[in-house]
Design an enzyme around this catalytic site. Structure first.
Site, PDB file in Angstrom:
ATOM      1  N   LEU A   1       6.177   2.997   3.320  1.00 50.01           N
ATOM      2  CA  LEU A   1       7.019   2.150   3.859  1.00 50.01           C
ATOM      3  C   LEU A   1       7.239   1.031   2.731  1.00 50.01           C
ATOM      4  O   LEU A   1       6.441   0.804   1.976  1.00 50.01           O
ATOM      5  CB  LEU A   1       6.276   1.240   4.930  1.00 50.01           C
ATOM      6  CG  LEU A   1       6.357   1.938   6.396  1.00 50.01           C
ATOM      7  CD1 LEU A   1       5.531   1.088   7.308  1.00 50.01           C
ATOM      8  CD2 LEU A   1       7.757   2.243   6.773  1.00 50.01           C
ATOM      9  N   ASP A   2       8.612   0.360   2.530  1.00 49.77           N
ATOM     10  CA  ASP A   2       8.794  -0.437   1.634  1.00 49.77           C
ATOM     11  C   ASP A   2       7.887  -1.648   1.784  1.00 49.77           C
ATOM     12  O   ASP A   2       7.616  -1.922   2.997  1.00 49.77           O
ATOM     13  CB  ASP A   2      10.021  -1.144   1.946  1.00 49.77           C
ATOM     14  CG  ASP A   2      11.118  -0.074   1.555  1.00 49.77           C
ATOM     15  OD1 ASP A   2      10.903   0.927   1.066  1.00 49.77           O
ATOM     16  OD2 ASP A   2      12.442  -0.012   2.265  1.00 49.77           O
ATOM     17  N   ALA A   3       7.627  -2.315   0.475  1.00 50.13           N
ATOM     18  CA  ALA A   3       6.581  -3.645   0.717  1.00 50.13           C
ATOM     19  C   ALA A   3       6.981  -4.605   1.907  1.00 50.13           C
ATOM     20  O   ALA A   3       6.397  -5.062   2.761  1.00 50.13           O
ATOM     21  CB  ALA A   3       6.511  -4.381  -0.430  1.00 50.13           C
TER      22      ALA A   3
END
Ligand code: URA
Length: 246
Positions: A113-115
């Protein structure tokens, strides 16, 4: 793709290793060693204090190689924004592993998951499952709630559903509906089957409604539910069974 099992085990006394492999209790393992039934790297060992390195030494009991079975654990985390799912990036960033306290096994995130994305992240030490769930041919639907700029019209939503050219390749059919409209923004429920890099953000950008906030709420039938942000829980047996069956 994450490595299947990079767990590094420490060196330990032979009888402890045998016990951890499920051969017998430590006391009973000592007896087995004294009986001359144990070989380390092809040499019979009768010394009780012998130290072995589970990563390197080959231990046999009655000529059968023994191995430490690491317990498979399956965890669901509600990832907060600001945490990265990579494990190496130890510099200034916060990593999701820091949130998994009290778990002895070395778990790895399933996919990424993106930051700046929050929500459901699976973590496990079951490399087979990770491989299966992150394989491109795998089509488990992932559902997101996205707050986007503006309110997309029907034409844009239809394009979103049908497929968009992202990074030179069409996206697969997707699901999208508006669940809330505000003056300058809207809340969308989005479901995609792929896991391309920043895919939801890129798709929303494509239709000119950039993402303001993004949260993953489910993976197939697994739902984040009311798990608090930053908290984790073990998957239930039923959930694990479901994932393995996929
Ligand atoms: N799509 C994105 O854009 N970001 C994520 O983190 C997951 C899906």
């Amino acid at each position: 793709m994450y490595v299947v099992n990079t767990e590094r085990m420490k060196t330990m006394r032979l009888q402890k290793f045998m016990a951890q492999c499920g051969v017998a209790s430590r006391r009973k393992s000592e007896e087995i060693i004294l009986e001359g039934r144990v070989k380390v790297n092809d040499v019979i060992v009768k010394e009780l204090g012998t130290i072995v390195d589970p990563n390197r030494d080959i231990v046999e009991v009655d000529d059968r190689k023994i191995e430490m079975e690491s317990r498979k654990v399956y965890i669901m985390l509600n990832k907060p924004e600001g945490y990265v799912t990579t494990l190496k990036d130890r510099h200034s960033e916060k990593i999701v592993l820091d949130l998994i306290e009290g778990v002895e096994e070395r778990v790895f995130p399933v996919g990424r998951l993106d930051a700046d994305t929050s929500g459901l992240l699976l973590m496990t030490n079951d490399g087979n499952l990770t491989y299966k769930l992150t394989h491109p041919s795998h089509e488990v639907a992932k559902k997101y709630i996205a707050v986007v700029e503006g309110v997309p019209n029907n034409k844009k939503l239809a394009r979103f559903r049908k497929g968009l050219r992202i990074d030179g390749r069409m996206t697969a059919e997707a699901y999208v509906r508006i669940i809330k409209k505000h003056r300058d923004s809207s809340v969308l429920e989005i479901s995609i089957h792929e896991g391309r890099n920043r895919q939801v953000r890129k798709m929303c950008e494509y239709i000119r409604h950039p993402v303001i906030k993004l949260k993953r709420v489910s993976i197939g039938e697994l739902k984040l539910g009311n798990l608090e942000v930053g908290k984790w829980r073990y998957l239930t047996e039923k959930e694990v069974k479901y994932l393995k069956k996929l």
